[in-house]
Every structure is written in C-alpha cells, then in structure tokens.
Design an enzyme around this catalytic site. Sequence first.
Site, short mmCIF file in Angstrom:
data_model
loop_
_atom_site.label_atom_id
_atom_site.label_comp_id
_atom_site.label_asym_id
_atom_site.label_seq_id
_atom_site.Cartn_x
_atom_site.Cartn_y
_atom_site.Cartn_z
N ASP A 118 71.84 45.69 -43.40
CA ASP A 118 70.29 46.24 -43.32
C ASP A 118 70.07 46.85 -44.76
O ASP A 118 70.66 46.52 -45.59
CB ASP A 118 70.29 47.34 -42.21
CG ASP A 118 68.63 46.89 -41.59
OD1 ASP A 118 67.85 47.52 -42.29
OD2 ASP A 118 68.73 46.60 -40.28
N HIS A 188 64.51 51.29 -42.37
CA HIS A 188 64.90 50.18 -41.18
C HIS A 188 66.29 50.44 -40.89
O HIS A 188 66.87 50.22 -39.97
CB HIS A 188 64.72 48.97 -41.73
CG HIS A 188 64.76 47.62 -40.93
ND1 HIS A 188 65.69 47.11 -40.63
CD2 HIS A 188 63.76 47.18 -40.13
CE1 HIS A 188 65.47 46.35 -39.81
NE2 HIS A 188 64.20 46.10 -39.56
N SER A 526 63.89 43.57 -34.50
CA SER A 526 64.97 44.35 -35.20
C SER A 526 65.19 45.64 -34.31
O SER A 526 66.31 45.95 -34.33
CB SER A 526 64.15 44.86 -36.22
OG SER A 526 64.18 43.84 -37.39
#
Length: 739
Positions: A118, A188, A526
Amino acid sequence: MSFQRRRETGCRLAAGHALFFLAIALLYAPALAAKKSYVVYMGSHSHGRDASPAAFEMAALKHYSFLSSFLGSEERSREAIIYSYTKYINGFAANLEEEEAAAIASRFGEDTILANLDTGVWPESLSFSDLGYGPVPSRWKGSCENNTQAGVPCNRKLIGAKFFSKAYEEYVQPIEPSMKTPRDHDGHGTYTLSTAAGNFVPGAALFDVVPGTAKGGSPRARVAAYKVCWPTVGDNGGCYDADMLAAFDEAIHDGVDVLSVSIGGDPNDYFNDGISIGTFHAVKNGITVVCAAGNSGPSAGTVSNVSPWIITVGASTLDREFQSFAKIQSGKQFKGLSLSGPLPGNRFYPLITGAQAQAANATAGDAMLCLPGTLDSGKAAGKIVVCLRGRNGRVDKGRNVALAGGVGMILCNDIASGNEIISDPHVIPATHINYEDGNVVFAYVNKTKNPLGLITAPKVVVGTKPSPFMAAFSSRGPNTITPEILKPDITAPGVNIVAAYSEGTSPTGLPFDKRTVKFNVDSGTSMATPHVAGVVGLLKSQHPDWSPAAIRSAIMTSARTRGNTLTPMLDGASLKKATPFSCGSGHIRPNRAVDPGLVYDMTTEDYLDFLCALGYNQTLIKQFTDEPHLCRDSLSLFDVNYPSFSIPNFSGKATLYRKVKNVGSPGTYGVTIHHPPGVTVSVEPKRLIFDRVGDEKGFMVTIKASRTNIREREFTFGEITWTDGRHYVRSPIAIGLGN
C-alpha cells in the site's frame, strides 16, 4: 516493463469498524474447579446511552452465537456464559475449560504476521502500539527501514516496514530523499493495515462523532507494511508492477502469513499482470492473499484481481450509520449521512439549487454539480445549496459552496448512484441523501417561492435496516479474463469504515483541507479487503495447517446472502436482489468460517492445471514454477475445484466435477439445490459420508436446460448446499443463457 496500477480507494469519505475482536483474561481460578471463569473482552458497544432493550438483547445473542462456534451449540454457550455485558462494555464472562479458553484466545490472530502492499504506515498510531506484546516470532526475517528522520521504527507489533520506488521514479519522477521511506503520507496504507490487524484503541473518535474502541480484524497479529504506491503526478503515478513484484518477493522471504492488497487496475491476462504473478508465488509459499475487486461498479464485467489463487473482495454495508437529516419547511425530512459539523444556530436557512446559483460564465449543468467556479456568491451566500452528485468529489462540492458563501450543502445522488450514500468528513455542514429523496428536495426548491431547509448534526445509529446491501461502486462480474471462475469471491464491510489514519495528510486528502486526524472514515473495496484479511489472520491462528485455498473456501461457503430483514441481500445501485456477480458467495460471517465442515481445497499443482486448461504452453507455465509440470489432455475449466460454479456460455448441458475435504467431525452430508431459473441441476452422489478429518469425496454436477425459448443473453443464478444439519456449505451457481 512495469505497468501502472491504481489503488482501489473508492471514495474518500465514510466510516465503519472492523468485524469483531477479542481479548481474554483470567478472572478467577478455584484450585479444585474443573472449569475456570474467563472474560472475553470485545471492546465497547456503539449503541449508546439511549439504546433500546432490543439492542441489549441483540448484543447478548451475538455473544451466545460467538461462543457456540467454539462449544458446538447455542445451548452449551448459554450454560457457560455467566455475564453478558450488553450496555457499554462489550463482552461476556463464561465458565470454560482451559483448552476452550485457549481456542478463543487464538482468535486474536496471536503471532500471525499480516502485511499489506500500500502507501506505507504511520507508526505513531496507537493501532500499532506493542503494549502487552511478547518477543517478535523468531521465524521473522523482516525489518523496518528507519535510516532517515522520517523513517519508520519497528516495535513488537509493527515488525516490518519497507519501500519500493524504482519503477515509479523511472516512469514518473524522482522522489526527494526525505520522502523515500515507508512512512505513509497518503493515509490509505495506515487505514487498511489498521483495519486488518490494528490493536485495541479505546476512546477512538473522529470529529467527536464516533467515540468507541477501534480495533482490527486480527488485533493481536504482528504487522508489516510494504510501501509500493506513490503520489500521482498528472496522469502518472500510483502503484507499478515492478515495485509490487519486488515487495511480493521480499514479503515471501520475510515470512508473512497473510497479505492484504487493496490495489487494482483493469483485468489482464495472468502473465501480463504483476499482482497475478506475485500472488501466485505468495500462495505457492503458503501465504493467503486478499485483493480488492475494484470500485468500477455497478457496470458489469469490471471486477479485477480475478486470479483463482486470490481471495477477491467486494464491498457491502454495515448496520451502523452516521445519520444527518435534511429537513424542508414543508415538514418532510430525508435521511442522509455525514460527518460534518452542525449548521450555525441549528435553524432553517434559505435553500437554493446549484443551477439557481449559476455563475455568469458557467452552464446550468455544471452549476448543478457544484463544480469549481460555477456558483455565484451573490446568489449562494447565506444559503444551503442543493448539489447533484457526479464529476467532482463530494467534499470538493462542499468546498465550492463554502467559497461561494453558502452555509451548508445537501448532496443528492444521481440516478447511477441510486441508494448509495456516504459519510464524508465535509468541510461545511452537509448531508448526503439518495436519488429519490434528492428528486423530492429539488422539486420542493424549484416549486416553492421561499424554500427553507435545515441539516441536523450527525448522530450514530446502530441496527439500521436493510443491512448489509452491496455498495453501488463495488466492481461486478462476470470475470472477463476467465468467466468460468466466478468473481468476486466474497463481500465484506466497505462503506463508512472507521480506521487509523496518517497524520501526514488531511482526512480528505484535498489540498485545501488542513485538518489532521488520528482516525478517519472511508469507503471502497480497499476497506472491505482488510476486513477479510483480518478474518484470514484469525483462521490462520486457529487452523495453521489449512492451505490458502481451504481458508478461502471456509470464508466463501459460510457466507450469508440474506440481510437483517431475513430477505435476500440487495444491490445498492438497483435495490434489486444482489447476484453472485456483485456479492460472490455472500457477506462474510467470521464465526461460521472457523468451523465450515467441508472445504474445497486446491494445491499449486491444481493452479498449474488451471493454466494448462487455459491453453498455456510449457514455456509459459515454467515461469510460474521451478519444477516440471506436465499438462494432461483431459483438463477442463469446469473442473477447477473452486467453491463456486460458473458456466458462461451454456449450450444446453454441462457436467462439472468437484471434491470436498472434511475439516470437521465425521458425518454424513446431503445436498440441497436451488435451481437457477431456466435450468435443472442434479448432483451425484446425493450423500457424502466422511469417517475422519481429511477425508475427501468427489461429486458430479449436471446442468440441463429446462427451457429453450431464450432469445437474449441473460444470466441465471442458483445454489448448491451440502449440509449435515449443523454445517451449511453453500456454493453459488452462475449460468449464461442465450447468445
């Protein structure tokens, strides 16, 4: 050659918590007692001070259901539980054997090593605190890159952090030295890693709206972060295959058990797809890999990460919402979602549509969407502006309203978004309502001389119905690379999910937003992916001998396809029944996955046979394996031992073969069939008898057309279920009829 990939973040907005979490502590242990009393602590409840008796009863029922997955029946769990904490503290006390308590403790994901690919990690987050952790497992070979001031220090929870940027720097631009670290400046990566395996954090809150205990799916797992995704510059950026393959290679060597990959792109041939290649080698080495299905729904054929060795995850909702109502002076009110602050004075304000506030140099259509520079401050100032969803970001629309002097925003869905509404951390008092309600609000403003409206402050509401339902943005099947493999595999919470966040960016990631938060809310596949990865971590600790395929099967065949109204789960875009092309096998049920009864298992040899059945030659197959593999002549894609059935081009009759392995008690399973409309399904044999753990039995599925007047292309769906009366091993069927 590296190929640009995009992270599947969906929309920057929304909230939610992970599925369930446990801590276990010995309360007392009488010396002569055969059993001891233990507390199973699960954090805090979110139903609040004003919860109804029904909410307390539902909490107790969840405790009984959870414990029964270990003790074998709800009757035994009711006998064992001496306290059920249902009001503020979430958990229960029970009289248990030491072995039973140890089995529950293992559901923490204790010492499982869970990693993500990520944007990196924010190591200072309390979700990665190592308080109470013992030494790092001796098998771990990884490390943290902490050689700069902005590096990432390891501890006993966060045991690995590395970055990979050579392909990005070659294709996009050099990265300044101070930023070449595994530290997360996007949010994220921190978000997904904490969702999968974040530690318990009491008192977690976002803008004072969601106080409670934050925790990940495997809260006692060790975690590692492999940073492969970097900022976008123009049309370039994101996550590159060459960098990701380097990360996969490193993760396999370091000793990771579970990989969570919330990255995706357009579906591609397996040999031209870095994620397919990297995940194959991970699975070959016993690592279970969970990937996002993508956020390109509700269009058909958009699902990505379709390799059969991957667990592919779609996004669905929770039964918790952050409700903020839009009220109009006529007396009507419309449920919306938001995480914004309240309106000044909590009173009615004049309403105006974006089109009515149109600037001189803008079109009415652009102004209706509240695009940048399209609103006239002379018209919008002091008013609540009603904006239409689409084209630009939802939070960006509120920013444009604020720049025009508006005091608030009612965001209305367009027809494509339908019923899917999101809790955004807006920079202006705002709420987001669905398409039908939006039409009513637009009509009221357009037809009323002096329209007035009010936006209420957000409030947490638990037990909303119907739930779960599929997110409209979640990518859909059919699988365009190999339609005989039904994708996605499973769906999990991915709308309005709350998790830890990077303090190196704002909650919206937009340049005008200068706020920082320790926890944020977001939506996308996600967010759903690490929920499943967390469950995988729990299953790995509970069943260390299970293969990645067995774990996937347990998760898929134990899923549910009904919501909390006891009716079929709905599609958020159409409000019709969700199909396996959107939800796969259904919404994940972690407690049922622990004891699935039977599993559809696969080995590396089975995956190589799959590639043979696709027609790959020996030269290509050698790229996936370091050992010789001979392709047999009789291989069929219909016989891949997958926990679902897909016949994309049905010609009137088809036969498929499967085998299942017993991972539970000895028993006899019978089959039940929900026939897809237009076809009949038969299974032979109709009974499978298992004498011991590890027994494998095969069965044939024959599908025949029951009607022939099909003129247009359509898909029809059904289900095959094996049951011994306690376990229900469900497999969806998808059949393409017509031309």
